[in-house]
Design a protein around this motif. Structure first.
Motif, PDB file in Angstrom:
ATOM      1  N   GLU A  46      36.154 -35.656  14.259  1.00 41.31           N
ATOM      2  CA  GLU A  46      34.798 -35.610  13.604  1.00 41.31           C
ATOM      3  C   GLU A  46      34.590 -36.905  12.760  1.00 41.31           C
ATOM      4  O   GLU A  46      35.489 -37.323  11.917  1.00 41.31           O
ATOM      5  CB  GLU A  46      34.782 -34.145  12.939  1.00 41.31           C
ATOM      6  N   VAL A  61      28.559 -37.149   6.741  1.00 42.42           N
ATOM      7  CA  VAL A  61      28.507 -35.711   7.722  1.00 42.42           C
ATOM      8  C   VAL A  61      28.107 -34.430   6.510  1.00 42.42           C
ATOM      9  O   VAL A  61      28.511 -34.887   5.372  1.00 42.42           O
ATOM     10  CB  VAL A  61      29.879 -35.315   8.458  1.00 42.42           C
ATOM     11  N   ASP A 107      24.348 -38.773  14.153  1.00 47.65           N
ATOM     12  CA  ASP A 107      26.086 -38.322  14.037  1.00 47.65           C
ATOM     13  C   ASP A 107      26.800 -39.554  14.469  1.00 47.65           C
ATOM     14  O   ASP A 107      26.536 -40.605  15.193  1.00 47.65           O
ATOM     15  CB  ASP A 107      26.043 -37.428  15.349  1.00 47.65           C
TER      16      ASP A 107
END
Length: 126
Positions: A46, A61, A107
């Motif tokens: 991630e 994030v 992202d």
């Protein structure tokens, strides 16, 4: 070639803080961005945060906004990740990554980063 070395991981209690460092060496002059990714056991890698080395723009994030801060030391091409108010769900191996090209907006995509460090373990106990 670019070499990345992470440091600063460890074991901390929930609510505690850690500061990770990523030291870049080699052909760093034209690097565009250095990023932090993490991977927890059984989960996909991630994206956590990145910083542009050209204009200091940053990205986080949603899950770490307000708790983590990314910064850089211009003289040493070292990037830091200050992690406050840590939670057990922050437990993961944290990787430093870098590339010469601007990453996509939004992202973070691991495929956009060519160079990777070996990772440093962060464990947050409840």
């Amino acid at each position: 070639q670019v070499q990345l070395v992470e440091s600063g991981g460890g074991l901390v209690q929930s609510g505690g803080s850690l500061k990770l460092s990523c030291a870049a060496s080699g052909n760093t002059l034209d690097l565009y961005a250095i990023a932090w990714f993490r991977q927890a056991p059984g989960k996909e890698r991630e994206g956590v945060s990145y910083i542009s080395l050209t204009n200091n723009n940053t990205y986080y994030v949603d899950s770490v906004k307000g708790r983590f801060t990314i910064s850089r030391d211009r003289a040493k091409t070292t990037v830091y990740l200050q992690m406050n108010s840590l939670k057990p769900e922050d437990t993961a191996v944290y990787y430093c990554a870098a590339d010469f090209f601007r990453p996509s907006l939004g992202d973070m995509l691991s495929d956009e980063y060519q160079y990777w460090g070996q990772g440093t373990q962060v464990t947050v106990s409840s």
